[in-house]
Design a protein around this motif. Structure first.
Motif, PDB file in Angstrom:
ATOM      1  N   TYR A  37       0.830  -1.196   0.000  1.00 35.40           N
ATOM      2  CA  TYR A  37       0.000   0.000   0.000  1.00 35.40           C
ATOM      3  C   TYR A  37       0.871   1.255   0.000  1.00 35.40           C
ATOM      4  O   TYR A  37       1.874   1.317   0.710  1.00 35.40           O
ATOM      5  N   PHE A  39       1.026   5.020   1.114  1.00 34.94           N
ATOM      6  CA  PHE A  39       0.429   6.001   2.015  1.00 34.94           C
ATOM      7  C   PHE A  39       1.179   7.314   1.858  1.00 34.94           C
ATOM      8  O   PHE A  39       2.407   7.335   1.777  1.00 34.94           O
ATOM      9  N   THR A  61       1.319   1.618  11.411  1.00 34.80           N
ATOM     10  CA  THR A  61       0.632   0.479  10.797  1.00 34.80           C
ATOM     11  C   THR A  61       0.762  -0.735  11.702  1.00 34.80           C
ATOM     12  O   THR A  61       1.594  -0.767  12.616  1.00 34.80           O
ATOM     13  N   SER A  87       5.783  10.027   2.105  1.00 28.35           N
ATOM     14  CA  SER A  87       5.100   8.909   1.449  1.00 28.35           C
ATOM     15  C   SER A  87       5.885   7.638   1.730  1.00 28.35           C
ATOM     16  O   SER A  87       7.117   7.676   1.846  1.00 28.35           O
ATOM     17  N   GLY A 121      -4.277   6.676   1.092  1.00 32.83           N
ATOM     18  CA  GLY A 121      -3.759   5.317   1.019  1.00 32.83           C
ATOM     19  C   GLY A 121      -4.397   4.591  -0.150  1.00 32.83           C
ATOM     20  O   GLY A 121      -5.581   4.783  -0.440  1.00 32.83           O
TER      21      GLY A 121
END
Length: 125
Positions: A37, A39, A61, A87, A121
């Protein structure tokens, strides 16, 4: 969010521009499937206290935390405006979560998070 207390605070987002799949609720992104993913966030901070030991913003996370920190003691006055962006690509399993948090370590005043801040996300692979 105004006048954040010292210590760790979850960043609260008042609106959503879009939420495909309904995976973002109560300021928490929940991975619908296992994968990688992306983010990103950009925080528009106001009234950053120059006497704080450090300001740390991180994506928390289930598997790992991703940090971005700075030491505002190098400023000669409290910055009125300070933008902070990052990021990351995170490995997540289905139902893992991601939350944006901010830490203010000390300081005589409390910083504010402007409403133009954002968090996103998406599943990459």
């Amino acid at each position: 969010q105004e006048n954040l207390s010292t210590g760790t605070t979850t960043v609260v987002f008042g609106t959503e521009r879009f939420d495909i799949g309904g995976n973002f609720a109560s300021n928490t992104f929940t991975a619908p499937v296992t994968g990688k993913y992306l983010f990103t966030f950009s925080l528009y901070l106001l009234q950053v206290p120059s006497d704080s030991s450090y300001i740390e913003i991180f994506i928390d996370t289930s598997n790992k935390d991703y940090y971005h920190s700075f030491d505002p003691r190098g400023f000669d006055t409290d910055p009125i405006i300070f933008s902070h962006s990052m990021s990351v690509v995170a490995d997540m399993d289905a139902s893992d979560t991601a939350v944006l948090k901010i830490v203010q370590a000390g300081g005589t005043t409390s910083l504010d998070v402007q409403t133009s801040s954002h968090f996103s996300g998406c599943l990459l692979a």
